[in-house]
Design a protein around this motif. Sequence first.
Motif, PDB file in Angstrom:
ATOM      1  N   LYS A  39     -35.928 -22.727  28.386  1.00 51.50           N
ATOM      2  CA  LYS A  39     -35.677 -24.031  27.769  1.00 51.50           C
ATOM      3  C   LYS A  39     -34.587 -24.783  28.510  1.00 51.50           C
ATOM      4  O   LYS A  39     -34.706 -25.983  28.782  1.00 51.50           O
ATOM      5  N   ALA A  40     -33.524 -24.085  28.836  1.00 50.95           N
ATOM      6  CA  ALA A  40     -32.366 -24.767  29.428  1.00 50.95           C
ATOM      7  C   ALA A  40     -32.709 -25.342  30.789  1.00 50.95           C
ATOM      8  O   ALA A  40     -32.182 -26.396  31.190  1.00 50.95           O
ATOM      9  N   TRP A  60     -24.760 -13.312  30.421  1.00 52.69           N
ATOM     10  CA  TRP A  60     -24.297 -13.459  31.806  1.00 52.69           C
ATOM     11  C   TRP A  60     -25.442 -13.818  32.729  1.00 52.69           C
ATOM     12  O   TRP A  60     -25.313 -14.683  33.613  1.00 52.69           O
ATOM     13  N   GLU A  61     -26.560 -13.127  32.533  1.00 54.24           N
ATOM     14  CA  GLU A  61     -27.686 -13.361  33.427  1.00 54.24           C
ATOM     15  C   GLU A  61     -28.261 -14.748  33.221  1.00 54.24           C
ATOM     16  O   GLU A  61     -28.623 -15.439  34.170  1.00 54.24           O
ATOM     17  N   GLN A  68     -27.993 -21.863  38.914  1.00 54.47           N
ATOM     18  CA  GLN A  68     -28.688 -22.140  40.163  1.00 54.47           C
ATOM     19  C   GLN A  68     -29.534 -23.389  40.060  1.00 54.47           C
ATOM     20  O   GLN A  68     -29.930 -23.966  41.073  1.00 54.47           O
ATOM     21  N   ALA A  69     -29.843 -23.797  38.819  1.00 57.44           N
ATOM     22  CA  ALA A  69     -30.741 -24.933  38.665  1.00 57.44           C
ATOM     23  C   ALA A  69     -30.034 -26.164  38.109  1.00 57.44           C
ATOM     24  O   ALA A  69     -30.376 -27.279  38.455  1.00 57.44           O
ATOM     25  N   ARG A  70     -29.078 -25.940  37.220  1.00 49.68           N
ATOM     26  CA  ARG A  70     -28.535 -27.100  36.502  1.00 49.68           C
ATOM     27  C   ARG A  70     -27.032 -26.986  36.339  1.00 49.68           C
ATOM     28  O   ARG A  70     -26.445 -25.908  36.413  1.00 49.68           O
ATOM     29  N   GLY A  93     -19.314 -19.552  35.755  1.00 46.90           N
ATOM     30  CA  GLY A  93     -19.923 -20.876  35.629  1.00 46.90           C
ATOM     31  C   GLY A  93     -19.866 -21.453  34.237  1.00 46.90           C
ATOM     32  O   GLY A  93     -20.319 -22.570  34.009  1.00 46.90           O
ATOM     33  N   ALA A  94     -19.325 -20.680  33.283  1.00 42.92           N
ATOM     34  CA  ALA A  94     -19.205 -21.247  31.950  1.00 42.92           C
ATOM     35  C   ALA A  94     -18.122 -22.309  31.950  1.00 42.92           C
ATOM     36  O   ALA A  94     -17.148 -22.212  32.695  1.00 42.92           O
TER      37      ALA A  94
END
Lengths: 216, 494
Positions: A39-40, A60-61, A68-70, A93-94
């Motif tokens: 969804k994300a 985490w995964e 990598q995408a958004r 990345g959070a």
Amino acid sequence: MRILVVEDEPDLLQGLAQALREEGYAVDGTDDGEEGLFKAINSDYDAVVLDVQLPGLTGWEVLAQLRQARRTPVLMLTARDTVRDRIRGLDGGADDYLTKPFDLEELLARLRALIRRNSGQASSRIEIGGVLIDTTTRQVYRGGEPIGLTAREYAVVEFLALRRGTLITRTMLYEHLLDEQESTLSNVFDVHISNIRKKLGTDFISTRRGHGYCIE
Amino acid sequence: MKAFHQSIRWRIQAWYGLLLLVVLAGFGAAAWWLARDNQLAHVDTDLRLRMTSLGSAIFSRGFSSMSRKSSSSSRFTKESDTTSPQELRRSPGQRYWFGEQEGGYYYVVWTSAGEVRYRSTNAPADIPYPDAVTAGSRSQTRQRDQWRERYFIPSRGYTSLVGVNLEAQLAAGRKMAWQLIFAGGGILALGLGFGWWLSGRALKPIGEISAAARHIAGDRPAERINLTHGCRELVELSAVLNETFDRLQGAVTRQMSFTADASHELRTPVAVVLTQIQAALKRPRAPEEYRDTLHICERAIQRMRDLIESLLLLARQDSPDATPRREPCQLQVIVDEAVTLFGIRAAERQARIVQQIEPVEFTADARQIVQVITNLLSNAIDYSPPAATIQVAGGREGANVVLTVTDTGPGIAAEDLPHIFERFYRADKSRTAAHGHNGLGLAITRGIVQAHGGTIEVTSRLGEGTRFTVRLPAGAARNATDEPAPEPVVMVAA
């Protein structure tokens, strides 16, 4: 604004989703990591609330693959509170990290901050012409007077204001202001825009015929 | 100063020093005595020789002394011979046996009346008349201060005595004694010094072990004592200590991760309650909404309560004095109780429980065994599809009671099987199977079984169902069909 909540504890998912909807967000929820990632990546959410301990794909995964995408802002929720875990989350990345149990108000404030930062806004109060938008209280003032907007109308105003200067298409409005379960009537937003113009002035929102809307 | 008498090193040193001292002293004393005896033996031989020559001189003179009146030798005075001791004239060869230059030997000759008849010029004054000889011989040796004298008392005739001043020898002996003492002292000191160094080297590893152990107990729990060379006992000690540290660290790690897991498990239901309540309070709500919120909170809090009780059970199992009560149980009764407790849940899921229980009696804690069976039934029912059949079988197997719970549910994956008895392990990893399952049920079950001295096993294959097998030592069990055990005989003091 549209938020995705990925949380495997059903009562918590339901509680969060409802609280966020009452705050005026469009909310999608899922209790599975893989579905959450799917969804994300495929929708442009304004923020993702992501639990760390998920079945299937861990938080985490999901975060790693999403990044990598958004660049969607991600607020991680977890029962793990060691400094090491926080660092791992933030470095991974959070954009923010909250431990359970959390204060609902704090979660809402942090989400607002995330979304604001993502739009490049420094302040929670936005001034456009004579109109003042207070994103924390979700109140709009014109010439100092509070203006009554419906929840949907406010959502549209806030969305356009935070993307001031950008052309906003109808598609974007659908994508960001409705959750996946709401049916999309093609001109529902036209009605909202016209109502907003009535309350805040016709030049508050400009129309680009055939393309979309914009707040200059 | 630290109580040095309590240090191993000082003690070893003290004992070793004492031993060395005793040995050296013994050796030195023996050597000195031997030397002295040797010397005295020489002197005695000389005395004997001189006695013999004196005797022959007297003898050759003896007759002439009786005929002295007839002699006009100037050697003899006119007075009676007994009043002025004379030198014996001896042959030139014999003269050299007495006198200062020949080692200071002297002689005295008494008449049988006790008057001095002859004496050598170097004889000391006032030589006391010798005592009578002991029976069996007529000559004897005596030591009179520094003079050593040998005398001969014949049954008739003159008593003769030969003696020598041992002063020189005694002085030499004393000198030798001092030399031995100094030499011994030197050796003792050297020995002590060497012993100190040696014991220091042997005990140095102990200091290292202490230091390492202090680190390990302090801020570096993962370190171990690094001692692979050196004396065997200390290497063994290090190995044993390292093993102990491993076990302790394992226990501490398990404890820490258990505590961490437990607190994680509690955080989630607390988060549910907090979010629900805070959301509910944000604006006025209809009573149904409040009711919903309260139901959800109730559910979450019941989860917390179950978790707390499970944790307490586990903590109690962990404590060393967790021996179960022993009371006579009947397998059928226990199984029936467990099944009854489960009636509602079974009915909810429309599950059928099929029993095949032999009559077996055994000793155990009945309540705990009921809990074991309810745990296994709970797993079977919750992880099986609705309307499933669960088989409970039990019987006797040698000295054990055997109980099996079999279901035809989805089974357990092979990689999960070794872990399912671990605390907080959930094979499906999803908390949505939250029928009050917190991952502790099987851990508690295994704990109970093991506390009774039994075993629990699981066999399962994905898609084919699962079977749990519990074996318990029957204790004083016997089949109900056997004759009853004899009543214990109670002896009462009359």
